[in-house]
Design a protein around this motif. Structure first.
Motif, PDB file in Angstrom:
ATOM      1  N   HIS A  47       0.809  -1.265  -0.241  1.00 47.38           N
ATOM      2  CA  HIS A  47       0.032  -0.154  -0.118  1.00 47.38           C
ATOM      3  C   HIS A  47       0.895   1.251   0.013  1.00 47.38           C
TER       4      HIS A  47
ATOM      5  N   HIS B 286       1.499   5.698   1.112  1.00 51.81           N
ATOM      6  CA  HIS B 286       0.896   6.790   1.833  1.00 51.81           C
ATOM      7  C   HIS B 286       1.609   8.274   1.137  1.00 51.81           C
TER       8      HIS B 286
ATOM      9  N   GLU C  15       5.797   8.701   4.794  1.00 51.21           N
ATOM     10  CA  GLU C  15       6.071   8.546   6.322  1.00 51.21           C
ATOM     11  C   GLU C  15       7.202   8.730   7.084  1.00 51.21           C
TER      12      GLU C  15
ATOM     13  N   HIS D 134       4.684   0.660   0.863  1.00 55.78           N
ATOM     14  CA  HIS D 134       4.841  -0.189   2.194  1.00 55.78           C
ATOM     15  C   HIS D 134       4.569  -1.738   1.501  1.00 55.78           C
TER      16      HIS D 134
ATOM     17  N   THR E 244       1.960   1.946  11.604  1.00 60.77           N
ATOM     18  CA  THR E 244       1.910   3.538  11.466  1.00 60.77           C
ATOM     19  C   THR E 244       0.482   3.813  11.457  1.00 60.77           C
TER      20      THR E 244
HETATM   21 ZN    ZN Z   1       2.005   1.756   5.588  1.00 59.68          ZN
END
Ligand code: ZN
Ligand code: SG4
Length: 231
Positions: free
Chosen positions: A94, A96, A100, A113, A179
């Motif tokens: 996935h 972000h 992050e 990720h 996270t």
């Molecule tokens: Zn993630």
């Protein structure tokens, strides 16, 4: 007071989820990876074993107040990573926005990720920064058809998982957490140093879905050590 320190790093959307559960948690992710907080060492080799043609079930889990992303669930057995004698199987990947993990206190437009787990359900996440560059052809089937709502499913056939991993596997490694809620700790993080490129329009397609971003703020190291084999 301790939990208040951690709560301050959360997107507003998580406020209703967070209570005293975070008290006592001190090894959280993401973190700011800087040249002054990393230590050079001979890291154990990473062995990826990834299908060059697997099916993906791509979903949008962006319910208000919940962790949100576009996630590609992979078929069972489609991928694994072996490190330090442990094999972890790929469950999903996935994204972000913005990234992050920070690199010398800077975010990149997106972060990938890849979430793996071993036979004892220990989690290992491989992270990769995404920068602006050429159109990413391998990811185009996903980013040209991003699921717009939680009701949408996008099926991608014959996806090459190797397209997500660079030849150069130099990395930053530390132990942290999920996270997103419930922020469980004991997660092994391997952040690959080589970024992935995507075009600005691919990045924008994702950012349009999550205009406020879906990145957690960086968390204190609290004495943890980041190891790297980047010269
Ligand atoms: Zn993630
Ligand atoms: C995203 O919300 C994924 O959709 C979640 O996947 C994932 O949780 C969560 O991020 C946290 O993962 O690598 N950013 S992270 O720490 O993988 C898990 C699911 O909920 C448990 C399946």
């Amino acid at each position: 007071l301790v939990s208040a320190l951690f709560v301050s790093g959360l997107p507003a959307a998580y406020a209703d989820i967070v209570d005293d559960k975070l008290a006592g948690m001190e090894a959280q992710s993401p973190i700011d990876i800087r040249s002054d907080n990393t230590f050079f060492g001979n890291l154990s080799p990473l062995t990826f074993n990834l299908s060059s043609s697997t099916t993906l079930d791509v979903i949008n889990n962006g319910s208000p107040g919940k962790e949100k992303t576009v996630r590609a669930n992979v078929a069972a057995g489609a991928g694994s990573i072996t490190v330090d004698g442990d094999t972890y199987n790929l469950a999903q990947f996935h994204f972000h926005t913005p990234s992050e993990h920070l690199e010398n206190s800077h975010a990149t437009p997106l972060e990938l990720h890849l979430v793996f787990s071993d036979a004892n359900s220990h989690l290992l996440v491989v992270g990769r920064w995404i920068n602006y560059g050429d159109t990413n052809a391998a990811l185009a089937p996903i980013f040209s058809n991003l699921p717009q709502t939680t009701a949408d499913h996008l099926a991608v056939n014959s996806f090459n998982l190797n397209s997500l991993i660079p030849d150069n596997l130099e990395s930053f490694r530390y132990t942290g957490s999920l996270t997103t809620p419930p922020f469980s700790e004991g997660v092994k993080w391997i952040d690959l140093a080589q970024p992935l490129d995507m075009s600005a329009s691919q990045v924008q397609a994702f950012q349009k879905l999550f205009p406020d971003g879906d990145a957690r703020e960086v968390q204190p190291l609290n004495g943890r050590i980041i190891l790297t084999d980047v010269p």
